[in-house]
Design a protein around this motif. Structure first.
Motif, PDB file in Angstrom:
ATOM      1  N   MET A 124     -14.579  10.574   1.748  1.00 52.97           N
ATOM      2  CA  MET A 124     -14.777   9.142   1.941  1.00 52.97           C
ATOM      3  C   MET A 124     -15.523   8.985   3.179  1.00 52.97           C
ATOM      4  O   MET A 124     -15.179   9.691   4.095  1.00 52.97           O
ATOM      5  CB  MET A 124     -13.155   8.310   2.016  1.00 52.97           C
ATOM      6  N   ALA A 125     -16.594   8.396   2.959  1.00 56.85           N
ATOM      7  CA  ALA A 125     -17.428   8.218   4.038  1.00 56.85           C
ATOM      8  C   ALA A 125     -17.295   7.141   5.118  1.00 56.85           C
ATOM      9  O   ALA A 125     -16.871   6.088   4.893  1.00 56.85           O
ATOM     10  CB  ALA A 125     -19.044   8.036   3.937  1.00 56.85           C
ATOM     11  N   ILE A 126     -17.494   7.123   6.269  1.00 60.32           N
ATOM     12  CA  ILE A 126     -17.101   6.215   7.322  1.00 60.32           C
ATOM     13  C   ILE A 126     -18.259   5.441   7.466  1.00 60.32           C
ATOM     14  O   ILE A 126     -19.433   5.774   7.538  1.00 60.32           O
ATOM     15  CB  ILE A 126     -16.825   6.959   8.765  1.00 60.32           C
ATOM     16  N   PRO A 127     -18.110   3.966   7.304  1.00 58.86           N
ATOM     17  CA  PRO A 127     -19.230   3.229   7.428  1.00 58.86           C
ATOM     18  C   PRO A 127     -20.131   3.089   8.508  1.00 58.86           C
ATOM     19  O   PRO A 127     -19.541   3.442   9.609  1.00 58.86           O
ATOM     20  CB  PRO A 127     -18.537   1.879   6.978  1.00 58.86           C
ATOM     21  N   ASP A 128     -21.339   2.947   8.195  1.00 57.17           N
ATOM     22  CA  ASP A 128     -22.259   2.656   9.631  1.00 57.17           C
ATOM     23  C   ASP A 128     -21.909   1.862  10.780  1.00 57.17           C
ATOM     24  O   ASP A 128     -21.934   2.404  11.831  1.00 57.17           O
ATOM     25  CB  ASP A 128     -23.689   2.455   9.005  1.00 57.17           C
ATOM     26  N   HIS A 129     -21.085   0.927  10.430  1.00 56.65           N
ATOM     27  CA  HIS A 129     -20.978  -0.202  11.677  1.00 56.65           C
ATOM     28  C   HIS A 129     -19.837   0.400  12.078  1.00 56.65           C
ATOM     29  O   HIS A 129     -19.559   0.353  13.409  1.00 56.65           O
ATOM     30  CB  HIS A 129     -20.402  -1.512  11.002  1.00 56.65           C
ATOM     31  N   ALA A 130     -18.734   1.047  11.578  1.00 57.15           N
ATOM     32  CA  ALA A 130     -17.672   1.868  12.282  1.00 57.15           C
ATOM     33  C   ALA A 130     -18.089   2.927  13.268  1.00 57.15           C
ATOM     34  O   ALA A 130     -17.474   3.151  14.372  1.00 57.15           O
ATOM     35  CB  ALA A 130     -16.593   2.371  11.456  1.00 57.15           C
ATOM     36  N   ARG A 131     -19.035   3.660  12.472  1.00 59.31           N
ATOM     37  CA  ARG A 131     -19.627   5.061  13.483  1.00 59.31           C
ATOM     38  C   ARG A 131     -20.514   4.097  14.567  1.00 59.31           C
ATOM     39  O   ARG A 131     -20.326   5.015  15.747  1.00 59.31           O
ATOM     40  CB  ARG A 131     -20.657   5.732  12.529  1.00 59.31           C
TER      41      ARG A 131
END
Length: 89
Positions: A1-8
């Motif tokens: 599962m990829a971490i979303p851009d906003h969280a990164r």
């Protein structure tokens, strides 16, 4: 599962704030429950010189190991369930 851009992006902002000495722990009240929370904030300055506290999240109450389920290394879309429970999605 990829971490979303906003969280990164938010995580990288927290890392920069911590590295620059601009990270604070602020006592707040939860806007919904009214419970006391200890909130991680990046500290900045407004154009008028006032401090700006940008909240990113609060510290877990009690034992954080009880509050979260980690990702399942064998299932990219799953999470490791607590013992006695089925797999979480």
């Amino acid at each position: 599962m990829a971490i979303p851009d906003h969280a990164r992006t938010n995580f990288n902002t927290l890392l920069r704030a911590a590295g620059d000495g601009n990270l604070a722990l602020m006592e707040c009240l939860d806007a919904v429950t009214g419970e006391r929370r200890y909130v991680l904030c990046a500290v900045g300055r407004a154009e008028d010189g006032d401090f700006v506290m940008t909240p990113f999240g609060h510290l877990a109450d009690g034992n954080p190991y009880d509050a979260y389920l980690p990702p399942d290394p064998d299932d990219p879309d799953g999470f490791i369930a607590r013992s006695g429970e089925g797999a979480a999605s």
